[in-house]
Design a protein around this motif. Structure first.
Motif, PDB file in Angstrom:
ATOM      1  N   ILE A  35       0.850  -1.208   0.000  1.00  0.00           N
ATOM      2  CA  ILE A  35       0.000   0.000   0.000  1.00  0.00           C
ATOM      3  C   ILE A  35       0.882   1.254   0.000  1.00  0.00           C
ATOM      4  CG2 ILE A  35      -1.731   1.309   1.282  1.00  0.00           C
ATOM      5  CD1 ILE A  35      -2.810  -1.301   0.021  1.00  0.00           C
ATOM      6  N   VAL A  36       1.891   1.285   0.869  1.00  0.00           N
ATOM      7  CA  VAL A  36       2.797   2.441   0.938  1.00  0.00           C
ATOM      8  C   VAL A  36       3.494   2.644  -0.406  1.00  0.00           C
ATOM      9  CG1 VAL A  36       4.935   3.298   1.971  1.00  0.00           C
ATOM     10  CG2 VAL A  36       3.131   2.353   3.431  1.00  0.00           C
ATOM     11  N   ASP A  37       3.944   1.566  -1.011  1.00  0.00           N
ATOM     12  CA  ASP A  37       4.636   1.647  -2.303  1.00  0.00           C
ATOM     13  C   ASP A  37       3.723   2.248  -3.371  1.00  0.00           C
ATOM     14  OD1 ASP A  37       6.893   1.004  -4.100  1.00  0.00           O
ATOM     15  OD2 ASP A  37       5.459  -0.414  -4.977  1.00  0.00           O
ATOM     16  N   LEU A  38       2.497   1.758  -3.444  1.00  0.00           N
ATOM     17  CA  LEU A  38       1.577   2.259  -4.472  1.00  0.00           C
ATOM     18  C   LEU A  38       1.188   3.723  -4.241  1.00  0.00           C
ATOM     19  CD1 LEU A  38      -0.692  -0.888  -4.917  1.00  0.00           C
ATOM     20  CD2 LEU A  38       0.825   0.112  -6.640  1.00  0.00           C
ATOM     21  N   VAL A  39       0.950   4.085  -2.985  1.00  0.00           N
ATOM     22  CA  VAL A  39       0.494   5.448  -2.693  1.00  0.00           C
ATOM     23  C   VAL A  39       1.625   6.457  -2.810  1.00  0.00           C
ATOM     24  CG1 VAL A  39      -0.419   6.966  -0.875  1.00  0.00           C
ATOM     25  CG2 VAL A  39      -1.469   4.734  -1.280  1.00  0.00           C
ATOM     26  N   TYR A  40       2.786   6.164  -2.201  1.00  0.00           N
ATOM     27  CA  TYR A  40       3.840   7.171  -2.115  1.00  0.00           C
ATOM     28  C   TYR A  40       4.861   7.114  -3.240  1.00  0.00           C
ATOM     29  CZ  TYR A  40       1.869   8.345   2.356  1.00  0.00           C
ATOM     30  OH  TYR A  40       1.011   8.755   3.330  1.00  0.00           O
ATOM     31  N   TYR A  41       5.146   5.942  -3.735  1.00  0.00           N
ATOM     32  CA  TYR A  41       6.171   5.860  -4.773  1.00  0.00           C
ATOM     33  C   TYR A  41       5.584   5.845  -6.172  1.00  0.00           C
ATOM     34  CZ  TYR A  41       9.381   5.133  -0.979  1.00  0.00           C
ATOM     35  OH  TYR A  41      10.114   5.313   0.163  1.00  0.00           O
ATOM     36  N   HIS A  42       4.373   5.289  -6.299  1.00  0.00           N
ATOM     37  CA  HIS A  42       3.730   5.258  -7.614  1.00  0.00           C
ATOM     38  C   HIS A  42       2.618   6.293  -7.722  1.00  0.00           C
ATOM     39  CE1 HIS A  42       5.973   1.772  -8.945  1.00  0.00           C
ATOM     40  NE2 HIS A  42       5.772   1.239  -7.744  1.00  0.00           N
ATOM     41  N   GLU A  43       2.411   7.050  -6.631  1.00  0.00           N
ATOM     42  CA  GLU A  43       1.466   8.159  -6.582  1.00  0.00           C
ATOM     43  C   GLU A  43       0.053   7.781  -7.036  1.00  0.00           C
ATOM     44  OE1 GLU A  43       3.380  11.306  -8.765  1.00  0.00           O
ATOM     45  OE2 GLU A  43       4.846  11.634  -7.169  1.00  0.00           O
ATOM     46  N   LYS A  44      -0.412   6.643  -6.565  1.00  0.00           N
ATOM     47  CA  LYS A  44      -1.770   6.192  -6.886  1.00  0.00           C
ATOM     48  C   LYS A  44      -2.737   6.675  -5.812  1.00  0.00           C
ATOM     49  CE  LYS A  44      -0.483   3.898 -10.484  1.00  0.00           C
ATOM     50  NZ  LYS A  44      -0.750   4.444 -11.787  1.00  0.00           N
ATOM     51  N   SER A  45      -3.964   6.927  -6.227  1.00  0.00           N
ATOM     52  CA  SER A  45      -4.993   7.344  -5.273  1.00  0.00           C
ATOM     53  C   SER A  45      -5.497   6.116  -4.518  1.00  0.00           C
ATOM     54  CB  SER A  45      -6.160   8.001  -6.010  1.00  0.00           C
ATOM     55  OG  SER A  45      -6.831   7.033  -6.799  1.00  0.00           O
ATOM     56  N   VAL A  46      -6.211   6.355  -3.431  1.00  0.00           N
ATOM     57  CA  VAL A  46      -6.769   5.255  -2.644  1.00  0.00           C
ATOM     58  C   VAL A  46      -7.677   4.407  -3.530  1.00  0.00           C
ATOM     59  CG1 VAL A  46      -8.343   4.726  -0.725  1.00  0.00           C
ATOM     60  CG2 VAL A  46      -6.563   6.464  -0.447  1.00  0.00           C
ATOM     61  N   GLU A  47      -8.461   5.067  -4.361  1.00  0.00           N
ATOM     62  CA  GLU A  47      -9.374   4.368  -5.274  1.00  0.00           C
ATOM     63  C   GLU A  47      -8.585   3.471  -6.249  1.00  0.00           C
ATOM     64  OE1 GLU A  47     -12.066   5.788  -8.974  1.00  0.00           O
ATOM     65  OE2 GLU A  47     -12.438   6.852  -7.082  1.00  0.00           O
ATOM     66  N   GLU A  48      -7.501   4.019  -6.808  1.00  0.00           N
ATOM     67  CA  GLU A  48      -6.683   3.239  -7.743  1.00  0.00           C
ATOM     68  C   GLU A  48      -6.007   2.062  -7.044  1.00  0.00           C
ATOM     69  OE1 GLU A  48      -5.101   6.501 -10.986  1.00  0.00           O
ATOM     70  OE2 GLU A  48      -4.331   6.639  -8.927  1.00  0.00           O
ATOM     71  N   VAL A  49      -5.528   2.272  -5.818  1.00  0.00           N
ATOM     72  CA  VAL A  49      -4.881   1.195  -5.067  1.00  0.00           C
ATOM     73  C   VAL A  49      -5.887   0.086  -4.796  1.00  0.00           C
ATOM     74  CG1 VAL A  49      -3.767   0.583  -2.886  1.00  0.00           C
ATOM     75  CG2 VAL A  49      -3.114   2.686  -4.050  1.00  0.00           C
ATOM     76  N   ALA A  50      -7.113   0.458  -4.413  1.00  0.00           N
ATOM     77  CA  ALA A  50      -8.160  -0.540  -4.150  1.00  0.00           C
ATOM     78  C   ALA A  50      -8.407  -1.390  -5.396  1.00  0.00           C
ATOM     79  CB  ALA A  50      -9.439   0.156  -3.704  1.00  0.00           C
ATOM     80  N   GLU A  51      -8.430  -0.742  -6.526  1.00  0.00           N
ATOM     81  CA  GLU A  51      -8.658  -1.453  -7.779  1.00  0.00           C
ATOM     82  C   GLU A  51      -7.476  -2.367  -8.120  1.00  0.00           C
ATOM     83  OE1 GLU A  51      -9.277  -0.269 -12.430  1.00  0.00           O
ATOM     84  OE2 GLU A  51     -10.167   1.054 -10.933  1.00  0.00           O
ATOM     85  N   ILE A  52      -6.254  -1.865  -7.944  1.00  0.00           N
ATOM     86  CA  ILE A  52      -5.053  -2.643  -8.270  1.00  0.00           C
ATOM     87  C   ILE A  52      -4.938  -3.864  -7.362  1.00  0.00           C
ATOM     88  CG2 ILE A  52      -2.516  -2.610  -8.201  1.00  0.00           C
ATOM     89  CD1 ILE A  52      -2.728   0.384  -9.046  1.00  0.00           C
ATOM     90  N   VAL A  53      -5.123  -3.661  -6.054  1.00  0.00           N
ATOM     91  CA  VAL A  53      -4.923  -4.730  -5.081  1.00  0.00           C
ATOM     92  C   VAL A  53      -6.152  -5.641  -4.981  1.00  0.00           C
ATOM     93  CG1 VAL A  53      -4.353  -5.212  -2.650  1.00  0.00           C
ATOM     94  CG2 VAL A  53      -3.293  -3.310  -3.815  1.00  0.00           C
ATOM     95  N   GLY A  54      -7.324  -5.106  -5.342  1.00  0.00           N
ATOM     96  CA  GLY A  54      -8.544  -5.904  -5.298  1.00  0.00           C
ATOM     97  C   GLY A  54      -9.166  -5.957  -3.916  1.00  0.00           C
ATOM     98  N   ILE A  55      -9.071  -4.854  -3.191  1.00  0.00           N
ATOM     99  CA  ILE A  55      -9.667  -4.766  -1.860  1.00  0.00           C
ATOM    100  C   ILE A  55     -10.507  -3.499  -1.780  1.00  0.00           C
ATOM    101  CG2 ILE A  55      -7.847  -6.105  -0.697  1.00  0.00           C
ATOM    102  CD1 ILE A  55      -6.559  -3.460   0.183  1.00  0.00           C
TER     103      ILE A  55
END
Length: 189
Positions: free
Chosen positions: A139-159
């Protein structure tokens, strides 16, 4: 400016397009002060503003046949002046700096001590990140290093989004504890 003068400016431009030097003198006499003042406000240098007058009216002489009358002649003159002034400013920036100007430029780069602090902090941060659980690290990697939004992270991770928010909250909390234990306080040097 009166409608008569605006119409006569257009007539002057038409005559200039046919090579009428007297029309050019009249147009110059009517507008050179306005062109100078406008140019001076842009370039802030009297000599360059004087040069602009020559360049602008030389362009008028050459381009008068292309004037379509979609704007007032004064608007056209000031547009040419602006373009010439911006070009002059760009050229002036290309000129080398004198010693005084060069010394007045502030060096905003980090000093060697701050560079070392940042390097040490970065290494400690990477080490602390590896101590997080894989779910929190992801989660930290996607949000801070790949600059993804919470919505995008949820979609990527499937949660669900709320699960992303919860994991991010606990990951930051755990990371802060790990960094404090490593002797690193909040903030970047």
């Amino acid at each position: 400016m009166s409608a008569t003068q605006a119409a006569s400016d257009e007539i002057l431009i038409a005559r200039i397009a046919q090579g009428d030097r007297l029309a050019m003198q009249v147009l110059y006499g009517r507008h050179h002060v306005r062109v100078f003042r406008f140019g001076l406000r842009l370039v802030r240098d009297e000599q360059i503003a004087e040069d602009l007058i020559s360049e602008v009216f030389l362009d008028v002489w050459r381009q008068a046949g292309k004037f379509e009358g979609r704007s007032a002649v004064t608007t056209w003159l000031l547009a040419i002046t602006r373009f010439k002034a911006l070009s002059a400013l760009r050229r002036r920036k290309d000129v080398g700096l004198d010693e005084e100007t060069a010394n007045a430029i502030e060096d905003t780069s980090d000093d060697p001590e701050v560079v070392v602090q940042k390097k040490d902090t970065g290494e400690a941060l990477r080490k602390c990140l590896t101590a997080l659980s894989s779910e929190h690290r992801e989660i930290v990697d996607l949000v801070y290093y790949h600059e993804k939004s919470v919505e995008e992270v949820a979609e990527i991770v499937g949660i669900p989004e709320n699960t992303v928010k919860t994991r991010l909250f606990y990951a930051r909390k755990k990371l802060a504890e790990l960094l404090k234990a490593a002797g690193i306080e909040r903030g970047w040097p």
